[in-house]
Enzyme design. Structure first.
Site, PDB file in Angstrom:
ATOM      1  N   TYR A  46       0.891  -1.305  -0.137  1.00 38.77           N
ATOM      2  CA  TYR A  46       0.131  -0.014   0.050  1.00 38.77           C
ATOM      3  C   TYR A  46       1.023   1.224   0.000  1.00 38.77           C
ATOM      4  CZ  TYR A  46       0.596   0.820   4.997  1.00 38.77           C
ATOM      5  OH  TYR A  46       1.298   1.142   6.222  1.00 38.77           O
ATOM      6  N   CYS A  47       0.189   2.379  -0.509  1.00 40.77           N
ATOM      7  CA  CYS A  47       0.879   3.720  -0.407  1.00 40.77           C
ATOM      8  C   CYS A  47      -0.278   4.783  -0.040  1.00 40.77           C
ATOM      9  CB  CYS A  47       1.542   3.976  -1.738  1.00 40.77           C
ATOM     10  SG  CYS A  47       0.293   4.090  -3.077  1.00 40.77           S
ATOM     11  N   LYS A  48       0.089   6.057  -0.436  1.00 38.34           N
ATOM     12  CA  LYS A  48      -1.027   6.919   0.104  1.00 38.34           C
ATOM     13  C   LYS A  48      -2.406   6.780  -0.615  1.00 38.34           C
ATOM     14  CE  LYS A  48      -1.780  11.901   0.314  1.00 38.34           C
ATOM     15  NZ  LYS A  48      -1.320  13.385   0.020  1.00 38.34           N
ATOM     16  N   GLY A  50      -2.543   4.648  -3.872  1.00 36.75           N
ATOM     17  CA  GLY A  50      -2.870   3.469  -4.474  1.00 36.75           C
ATOM     18  C   GLY A  50      -2.074   3.381  -6.167  1.00 36.75           C
ATOM     19  N   ILE A  75      -3.783   4.429   1.621  1.00 46.38           N
ATOM     20  CA  ILE A  75      -4.224   4.577   3.008  1.00 46.38           C
ATOM     21  C   ILE A  75      -5.243   5.430   3.182  1.00 46.38           C
ATOM     22  CG2 ILE A  75      -2.580   6.613   3.307  1.00 46.38           C
ATOM     23  CD1 ILE A  75      -2.010   4.529   6.111  1.00 46.38           C
TER      24      ILE A  75
END
Length: 89
Positions: A46-48, A50, A75
């Protein structure tokens, strides 16, 4: 078990992160860090938002990883849909 690498920068992780995440790797370093990612477990990336996690999953898949899961929407989606108390940036 599941591994949770995050293709995020350290300053992003200082603001917020999933409590069960167990690795931090900026997306541009995912290929270099792949040797530390387990191949025998599910891997949630995951990242901020996607975008970077999608790219990281593509890179890992190209290296032969098969049990990859991308947290769609990152996130931000987690904070919106699962835990509205999570700080956002």
């Amino acid at each position: 078990g599941r591994s949770k690498p995050r293709p995020r920068r350290p300053q992003e992780a200082e603001i917020c992160q999933l409590p069960f995440a167990d690795a931090l790797c900026p997306h541009r370093n995912v290929r270099d860090a792949a040797s530390g990612v387990p191949r025998d477990r599910d891997v949630l990336v995951y990242c901020k938002s996607g975008f970077r996690s999608r790219a990281a999953c593509r890179d890992l898949a190209a290296l032969g990883f098969g049990r990859l899961y991308d947290l769609e929407g990152g996130i931000l989606a987690w904070a919106r849909d699962v835990d509205p108390r999570m700080p956002q940036y």
